[in-house]
Design an enzyme around this catalytic site. Structure first.
Site, short mmCIF file in Angstrom:
data_model
loop_
_atom_site.label_atom_id
_atom_site.label_comp_id
_atom_site.label_asym_id
_atom_site.label_seq_id
_atom_site.Cartn_x
_atom_site.Cartn_y
_atom_site.Cartn_z
N GLU A 34 49.89 40.85 53.04
CA GLU A 34 50.42 39.44 52.47
C GLU A 34 50.69 39.44 51.08
OE1 GLU A 34 47.60 36.33 55.24
OE2 GLU A 34 46.74 37.21 53.28
N CYS B 9 52.09 37.76 43.58
CA CYS B 9 50.85 38.50 43.72
C CYS B 9 50.99 39.49 44.87
CB CYS B 9 49.54 37.40 44.04
SG CYS B 9 47.94 38.36 44.28
N CYS C 97 40.88 47.10 52.23
CA CYS C 97 40.43 47.36 50.77
C CYS C 97 39.35 48.58 51.22
CB CYS C 97 40.15 46.52 49.88
SG CYS C 97 39.74 47.10 48.17
N CYS D 191 33.48 44.70 47.54
CA CYS D 191 33.20 43.54 46.73
C CYS D 191 32.82 42.29 47.51
CB CYS D 191 34.24 43.00 45.77
SG CYS D 191 34.86 44.38 44.69
N CYS E 286 34.53 39.00 48.38
CA CYS E 286 36.11 39.07 48.59
C CYS E 286 36.62 39.32 50.00
CB CYS E 286 36.96 40.13 47.85
SG CYS E 286 38.46 40.43 47.80
N CYS F 14 42.88 33.65 45.26
CA CYS F 14 42.39 35.03 44.92
C CYS F 14 41.18 35.26 46.21
CB CYS F 14 41.72 34.95 43.63
SG CYS F 14 43.01 34.73 42.29
N1 SAH Z 1 40.99 45.20 43.75
C1 SAH Z 1 41.68 44.70 42.62
C2 SAH Z 1 42.70 43.70 42.56
C3 SAH Z 1 42.67 42.81 43.84
S1 SAH Z 1 41.87 41.08 43.73
C4 SAH Z 1 40.48 44.10 41.68
O1 SAH Z 1 39.59 44.25 42.00
O2 SAH Z 1 40.76 43.62 40.54
C5 SAH Z 1 42.20 40.17 42.41
C6 SAH Z 1 41.03 39.43 41.77
O3 SAH Z 1 40.54 38.27 42.72
C7 SAH Z 1 40.02 40.21 41.48
O4 SAH Z 1 39.52 39.99 40.03
C8 SAH Z 1 38.89 40.11 42.20
O5 SAH Z 1 37.72 40.22 41.78
C9 SAH Z 1 39.26 38.26 42.76
N2 SAH Z 1 38.54 37.58 43.67
C10 SAH Z 1 38.40 38.51 45.14
N3 SAH Z 1 37.82 37.66 45.92
C11 SAH Z 1 37.62 36.47 45.31
C12 SAH Z 1 37.16 35.19 45.71
N4 SAH Z 1 36.84 35.01 47.05
N5 SAH Z 1 37.39 34.00 44.89
C13 SAH Z 1 37.94 34.12 43.55
N6 SAH Z 1 38.37 35.45 43.24
C14 SAH Z 1 38.37 36.55 44.10
#
Ligand code: SAH
Length: 375
Positions: free
Chosen positions: A97, A110, A117, A121, A124, A345
């Site tokens: 995406e 984006c 991944c 986390c 996420c 995000c």
């Molecule tokens: N792996 C990289 C880039 C992808 S995520 C990283 O961790 O930075 C991009 C951003 O969105 C990151 O800061 C991530 O922590 C955040 N993110 C992930 N899941 C989210 C969610 N459910 N709500 C809000 N932000 C989220």
């Protein structure tokens, strides 16, 4: 797009140096690289036959020995706020995406760097998909190529991609070489010509790769911090066990010190209700970042099916921001965009093949959490 095993190299993902080598091997001068980059990336032309400043002989040779392949768009969703999400199908049935976020005077794309991944986390949704594979450089830059073409055909020069953030699916620093090649094309004046402040790599903190990045290419850096102390951060970002906060901030300091220009690292902080959003956490965060040229981006948590967290209340986010600002830290709350189409995000999921391993892991994790909850 066909697989890397194909006999023909895909010129789409080759930065200038690689293209120069490609042409040198064919006895062609180095400037062919710039010519072809302009055709592909600036003008959006991928048919060699139409590249009229190349000789007929060279065009015929390219048709035989190379290709420019673009992934197919299989779905488009447009949010009520104008955000657009595209699902692009790769050659192996995986799909990724890409999200375009229009704002007055700018447009941010984006971009995804991996199919799924490998990091886990807990907040996420991409993590739930598991990891399938790294994207090739061509598949990363194709997202920008594609967005530009669509926007140009719909809106002419009015709407364009002015900024790229590597904040889509995946951890860009775990796909280092391909991400760097794609970013070189983003920055190259003969391709997309974006300034280094307009290309942002976001990472959850792969420390050795951050050291490598600083010596390899100059782009903006965003670090997903999310917690001011190790125990909590490890819960949210398990990679913290390997690279704890002190090491992560040390490499950020090295990153900043290594640049001639004035740089600021953006720290992303997802706002999770009653988890990391108290005023005490904000105080801790302000202490932690003392002396680092930093900007803080508060991201209201975006829920997804099965997520175990809640978004912090607007009042809690405001309080948190105020504490940081009182300490002189530039802090902004990221406006949630594209939520109605799951484009915000952490909501990107794509379609990941062969996710059995991760699914099992996830089931185990859930079982373990369940047991812990009962115990
Ligand atoms: N792996 C990289 C880039 C992808 S995520 C990283 O961790 O930075 C991009 C951003 O969105 C990151 O800061 C991530 O922590 C955040 N993110 C992930 N899941 C989210 C969610 N459910 N709500 C809000 N932000 C989220």
């Amino acid at each position: 797009m066909r697989s890397a095993e194909t006999a023909k190299p895909n010129l789409l993902g080759m930065p200038r140096g690689r293209l120069e080598d490609f042409f040198a091997a064919r006895g062609e001068p180095a400037f062919r690289a710039v010519q072809i980059m302009k055709w592909i990336h600036r003008r959006g032309v991928i048919d060699f036959a139409a590249m009229t400043d190349l000789s007929l002989r060279l065009r015929a040779n390219l048709r035989e020995t190379a290709e420019v392949l673009i992934p197919e768009c299989v779905a488009e969703q447009v949010s009520s706020d104008g955000t657009v999400k595209w699902l692009l199908r790769l050659d192996d049935k995986n799909a990724i995406e890409t999200v375009f976020i229009p704002e007055p005077g700018r447009g941010t794309l984006c971009v995804s760097s991996q199919v799924g991944c490998a990091l886990d986390c807990t907040f996420c949704s991409t993590a739930r998909q598991g990891f399938n594979r790294n994207l090739r450089a061509a598949e990363i830059i194709a997202q920008l190529w594609f967005a530009r073409q669509v926007l140009r055909s719909r809106f002419g020069s009015q709407t364009n991609v002015t900024n790229v953030v590597l904040m889509g699916m995946g951890e860009p620093l775990l796909n280092f070489d391909n991400v760097v090649d794609a970013m070189r094309l983003m920055l190259d004046d003969h391709a997309y010509g974006l300034g280094k402040r307009k290309v942002t790599l976001s990472t959850s903190g792969v420390v050795p790769a951050l050291d490598r990045l600083k010596d390899t290419i100059d782009v903006s850096l965003a670090v997903s911090l999310h917690a001011p102390e190790d125990e909590l951060r490890t819960q949210l970002v398990p990679l913290n066990r390997k690279y704890p906060i002190a090491e992560l901030l040390a490499v950020c300091r090295r990153y900043i010190a290594g640049k001639e220009r004035k740089v600021v690292v953006t720290f992303e902080y997802v706002m999770l209700d009653a988890v990391n959003d108290s005023e005490f956490h904000a105080q801790q965060l302000a202490q932690l970042l003392r002396g680092i040229p930093a900007k803080i981006n508060l991201i209201p948590f975006n829920p997804f099916p099965g997520s175990e967290y809640r978004r912090s209340s607007p009042a809690a986010i405001d309080r948190f921001r105020t504490v940081l600002q009182t300490h002189g830290l530039v802090t902004v709350t990221r406006r949630t965009r594209g939520e109605d189409i799951d484009a915000a995000c952490g909501q990107l999921a794509g379609r990941v093949q062969d996710r059995s391993h991760r699914q099992q892991h996830f089931v185990r994790l859930k079982a373990r959490r369940g047991r812990e909850a009962i115990a």
